[in-house]
Design an enzyme around this catalytic site. Structure first.
Site, PDB file in Angstrom:
ATOM      1  NE  ARG A  73     106.952  92.068  15.135  1.00 31.20           N
ATOM      2  CZ  ARG A  73     105.897  91.960  15.949  1.00 31.20           C
ATOM      3  NH1 ARG A  73     105.946  92.491  17.166  1.00 31.20           N
ATOM      4  NH2 ARG A  73     104.793  91.364  15.549  1.00 31.20           N
ATOM      5  CB  SER A  91     108.444  94.873  24.307  1.00 31.38           C
ATOM      6  OG  SER A  91     108.382  95.109  22.921  1.00 31.38           O
ATOM      7  CE  LYS A  97     107.974  89.352  19.550  1.00 28.68           C
ATOM      8  NZ  LYS A  97     108.306  90.366  20.564  1.00 28.68           N
TER       9      LYS A  97
END
Length: 217
Positions: free
Chosen positions: A48, A117, A147
């Site tokens: 990620r 998610s 994030k």
């Protein structure tokens, strides 16, 4: 057992789910951090990286695919089904604002695992009903700084809901640290994702060992 079932068995059996995060890795490369996680016995690595070019992501994923294969670990790519396909990843993980899961499943085919998610009961219910998602992310349980576009923490209520009402395997995520991982596990989470607690650790092997000690306790 087909490839997808075998991959899911490995995910279900994992206690810790590792996620790369270059901005919070103390200046170490993504490959260096991943190598440390694999050496510590983490069996699921998700790539990620938000702020790298597609060319750089492709190059890193090629290396990580080889590393995880040699270690017998799962390799999952976040957000990019095309990148997962190009690098023969074991799976792809998408968010609520990405392509619809059904369309992603058509693209990646039957052998790759698909994670989604979720942040609310309705999202978990829909994922279960659509029958194309293999596992869901449940979170963020707590405030997280990994994030920029993250939603508000979902707290214990959503975790408790999933544990008691959703059949899909799930990964608990979001702000999970040494001081709260034990309670996350005690509420029913079997696979737990940590980002900065692992990538930002001075000694990743020691951190993983200490986290597992909390889970044993």
């Amino acid at each position: 057992m087909n490839l997808r079932c075998a991959a899911m068995q490995k995910l279900i059996q994992a206690d810790l789910y590792g996620i790369t995060d270059a901005p919070h890795s103390r200046g170490r490369s993504t490959m260096e951090v991943a190598a440390s996680m694999l050496a510590a016995g983490i069996t699921v690595i998700q790539y990620r990286e938000k702020d790298k070019s597609q060319r750089q992501k492709f190059a890193e994923c090629q290396i990580l695919r080889d590393m995880t294969r040699q270690a017998g670990a799962l390799f999952i790519v976040n957000d990019h089904p095309d990148l997962a396909l190009l690098t023969a990843a074991d799976g792809v993980h998408i968010g609520q604002d990405d392509y619809p899961p059904g369309e992603v499943r058509k693209l990646i085919g039957p052998d790759m695992i698909l994670g989604l998610s979720t942040h609310a009961p309705v999202e978990a219910q829909q994922a279960q009903q659509e029958d194309v998602v293999d596992y869901i992310g449940v979170g963020p349980l707590f405030a997280t700084r990994t994030k920029r576009d993250v939603c508000q923490p979902v707290g214990w209520d959503y975790l408790d809901y999933v544990v008691h009402n959703i059949r899909l395997p799930f990964v608990a995520i979001g702000g999970i640290k040494m001081h709260n991982i034990r309670e996350v596990a005690s509420r029913g989470a079997r696979t737990i994702a940590l980002v900065t607690e692992i990538t930002g650790a001075g000694d990743i092997a020691v951190m993983v060992r200490n986290l597992r000690q909390q889970l044993k306790n």
